[in-house]
Design an enzyme around this catalytic site. Structure first.
Site, PDB file in Angstrom:
ATOM      1  N   LYS A  55      -8.442 -26.577 -20.391  1.00  0.00           N
ATOM      2  CA  LYS A  55      -9.688 -25.795 -20.415  1.00  0.00           C
ATOM      3  C   LYS A  55      -9.780 -24.906 -19.169  1.00  0.00           C
ATOM      4  O   LYS A  55     -10.102 -23.720 -19.259  1.00  0.00           O
ATOM      5  CB  LYS A  55     -10.900 -26.741 -20.481  1.00  0.00           C
ATOM      6  CG  LYS A  55     -11.045 -27.426 -21.844  1.00  0.00           C
ATOM      7  CD  LYS A  55     -12.044 -28.582 -21.867  1.00  0.00           C
ATOM      8  CE  LYS A  55     -12.012 -29.234 -23.255  1.00  0.00           C
ATOM      9  NZ  LYS A  55     -12.858 -30.427 -23.388  1.00  0.00           N
ATOM     10  N   GLN A  99     -16.702 -34.204 -19.915  1.00  0.00           N
ATOM     11  CA  GLN A  99     -15.616 -34.642 -20.794  1.00  0.00           C
ATOM     12  C   GLN A  99     -15.879 -36.076 -21.261  1.00  0.00           C
ATOM     13  O   GLN A  99     -16.167 -36.959 -20.459  1.00  0.00           O
ATOM     14  CB  GLN A  99     -14.268 -34.541 -20.049  1.00  0.00           C
ATOM     15  CG  GLN A  99     -13.052 -34.821 -20.911  1.00  0.00           C
ATOM     16  CD  GLN A  99     -12.830 -33.794 -22.020  1.00  0.00           C
ATOM     17  OE1 GLN A  99     -13.194 -32.635 -21.910  1.00  0.00           O
ATOM     18  NE2 GLN A  99     -12.221 -34.225 -23.118  1.00  0.00           N
ATOM     19  N   ASP A 122     -20.970 -27.577 -24.983  1.00  0.00           N
ATOM     20  CA  ASP A 122     -20.416 -28.495 -25.977  1.00  0.00           C
ATOM     21  C   ASP A 122     -21.300 -28.577 -27.227  1.00  0.00           C
ATOM     22  O   ASP A 122     -20.879 -29.113 -28.251  1.00  0.00           O
ATOM     23  CB  ASP A 122     -20.335 -29.908 -25.377  1.00  0.00           C
ATOM     24  CG  ASP A 122     -18.921 -30.323 -25.030  1.00  0.00           C
ATOM     25  OD1 ASP A 122     -17.982 -29.840 -25.695  1.00  0.00           O
ATOM     26  OD2 ASP A 122     -18.762 -31.135 -24.098  1.00  0.00           O
TER      27      ASP A 122
HETATM   28  N1  GUN Z   1     -13.700 -35.388 -25.957  1.00  0.00           N
HETATM   29  C1  GUN Z   1     -13.078 -35.136 -27.143  1.00  0.00           C
HETATM   30  N2  GUN Z   1     -13.536 -33.979 -27.676  1.00  0.00           N
HETATM   31  C2  GUN Z   1     -14.450 -33.497 -26.818  1.00  0.00           C
HETATM   32  C3  GUN Z   1     -15.252 -32.312 -26.815  1.00  0.00           C
HETATM   33  O1  GUN Z   1     -15.243 -31.485 -27.723  1.00  0.00           O
HETATM   34  N3  GUN Z   1     -16.057 -32.177 -25.726  1.00  0.00           N
HETATM   35  C4  GUN Z   1     -16.111 -33.086 -24.727  1.00  0.00           C
HETATM   36  N4  GUN Z   1     -16.955 -32.865 -23.733  1.00  0.00           N
HETATM   37  N5  GUN Z   1     -15.380 -34.175 -24.696  1.00  0.00           N
HETATM   38  C5  GUN Z   1     -14.556 -34.371 -25.745  1.00  0.00           C
END
Ligand code: GUN
Length: 320
Positions: A55, A99, A122
Site C-alpha cells: 500500500k 490494518q 476502508d
Molecule cells: N485486512 C484484510 N483486508 C483488509 C482491508 O481491506 N483493510 C484493512 N484495513 N485490513 C484488511
C-alpha cells in the site's frame, strides 16, 4: 461447444485505475495539496506487513503522501485510540487505515468507530456502512475497497448487472455484506449464502454472477456453476501439498504446466475459492492471482484521493 471463457484481467483494470488516480493526484498537487494516507500496522503479522508495504509503495508511485505507524502488539486500545485521535486532527492526513486483524486484546469495533468517517478510506465506519446500505453516498462515498474493486471489474468489463441473479458466498463485513449491498444498488437480484446455507449448489446454479469470498480453496466446483456464468473469486489461499496441487492442477491438463512449474520452484502456489474446473465452464472469470486482489490497493488509492478532495470541498463551503 461453448466458447472459451473470458479472463477478467484485474491487473490491467487496476493499472488503468491507478493511472487515472495518478493524473488526479497531479492535479490536486498543482492546486496546492497532496493527498495523504496513514496506515496503522500493529504488531508483526507477516501477511499484514506484506499488504501494508505494498500500500505504501503504491502511494509513492501515484504521488500520494503516506506514513506508516507501527506500534508493538502489546499496545492498548486506549493508546491506539490516542493515535487515531491525533491522525483525525491532522490536516495533512486524508485517509486512515488500520490494518486488520488486530491483536485479540484490542477492541476492534471501538477503534474503527473512532476513525473520522471522512478519513475512513476502508469504508468500515458505521456511518459509511449506513450510507452504502441506503445508497445515498454518491460518488464521494468511501466504500470498502475489495467490493468496490469487484464492481469496477464488472463495470469495466461490460458485464451486465441490472436484473441479473447474483449469488454472494460469504457474509463478512469486509467483502460479503458490502458487495451484496453494492450489487443491490446496481439493481441485481442478490442472494447471500454462507456456511449454514441449505442446498447451496442449487442456489449457485441459478446465478448469472457468483462472488466467492469464503476463504476455502476451490470451494465452488464446476457442478455448482451454470455454464456461461461470470465468476468472481475473492479467495487467496496458499496450497503446498502435492495432492492438493494435483487436485487443482492435474498433470494430465497441459494448460496447467506453468502453474505446476511455479509450484516446483516455490514449493507453494496461491489458489482462490473457485476450482479451476469451474472457471473452465464459466463465461468469464477473475483468475487468482491477477484478479480481484489487484483492485483492492487501486481502490484504496482512489478512496484516499476522494477523501482529500471531499474534505477540502467541505472546508471551502464552510468558509463561504
Ligand atoms: N485486512 C484484510 N483486508 C483488509 C482491508 O481491506 N483493510 C484493512 N484495513 N485490513 C484488511
Amino acid at each position: 461447444m461453448s466458447s472459451a471463457p473470458r479472463v477478467l484481467n484485474g491487473l490491467a483494470i487496476a493499472s488503468d485505475i491507478k493511472a487515472e488516480v495518478a493524473g488526479e493526484v497531479a492535479t490536486a498537487r498543482s492546486a496546492g495539496y497532496t493527498p495523504g494516507l496513514a496506515v496503522v500496522l500493529v504488531g508483526d503479522v507477516p501477511a499484514s506487513q506484506i499488504y501494508v508495504r505494498s500500500k505504501v509503495k503504491t502511494c509513492a508511485e501515484l504521488g500520494i503522501y503516506s506514513e506508516m505507524i507501527t506500534p508493538p502488539a502489546t499496545i492498548s486500545t486506549e493508546e491506539l485510540l490516542a493515535i487515531v485521535a491525533s491522525l483525525n486532527a491532522r490536516n495533512d492526513i486524508d485517509g486512515i487505515l488500520i490494518q486488520l486483524p488486530l491483536p485479540a486484546h484490542v477492541d476492534t469495533p471501538l477503534l474503527l468507530d473512532a476513525v473520522a468517517p471522512e478519513k475512513d478510506v476502508d469504508g468500515f465506519h458505521p456511518v459509511n456502512v449506513g450510507r452504502l446500505l441506503s445508497g445515498t453516498g454518491g460518488d464521494d462515498l468511501l466504500a470498502p475497497c475489495t467490493p468496490a474493486g469487484i464492481m469496477q471489474i464488472l463495470k469495466r468489463s461490460a458485464i451486465p448487472v441490472a436484473g441479473q441473479n447474483a449469488v454472494v458466498i460469504g457474509r463478512s463485513n469486509i467483502v460479503g455484506k458490502p458487495v451484496a449491498a453494492m450489487l443491490i444498488n446496481a439493481s441485481a437480484t442478490v442472494t447471500v449464502c454462507h456456511s449454514k446455507t441449505h442446498n447451496l449448489a442449487e442456489i449457485t446454479r441459478q446465478a448469472d454472477i457468483v462472488v466467492a469470498a469464503i476463504g476455502r480453496p476451490g470451494f465452488l466446483t464446476a457442478e455448482m456453476v451454470r455454464p456461461g456464468a461470470t465468476l468472481i473469486d475473492v479467495g487467496i489461499n496458499r496450497i503446498t501439498g502435492e495432492a492438493e496441487l494435483a487436485e487443482f492442477f492435474p498433470p494430465t491438463h497441459p494448460e496447467h504446466a506453468d502453474r505446476r512449474a511455479l509450484w516446483e520452484k516455490r514449493g507453494s502456489t496461491v489458489v482462490g475459492d473457485i476450482h479451476p474446473a469451474a472457471f473452465a465452464v464459466s463465461g468469464a472469470y477473475t483468475p487468482v492471482p491477477g484478479g480481484v486482489g489487484a483492485l483492492t490497493i487501486a481502490m484504496l488509492m482512489k478512496n484516499t484521493l476522494t477523501a482529500a478532495r471531499t474534505r477540502r470541498e467541505k472546508a471551502s463551503r464552510e468558509r463561504k
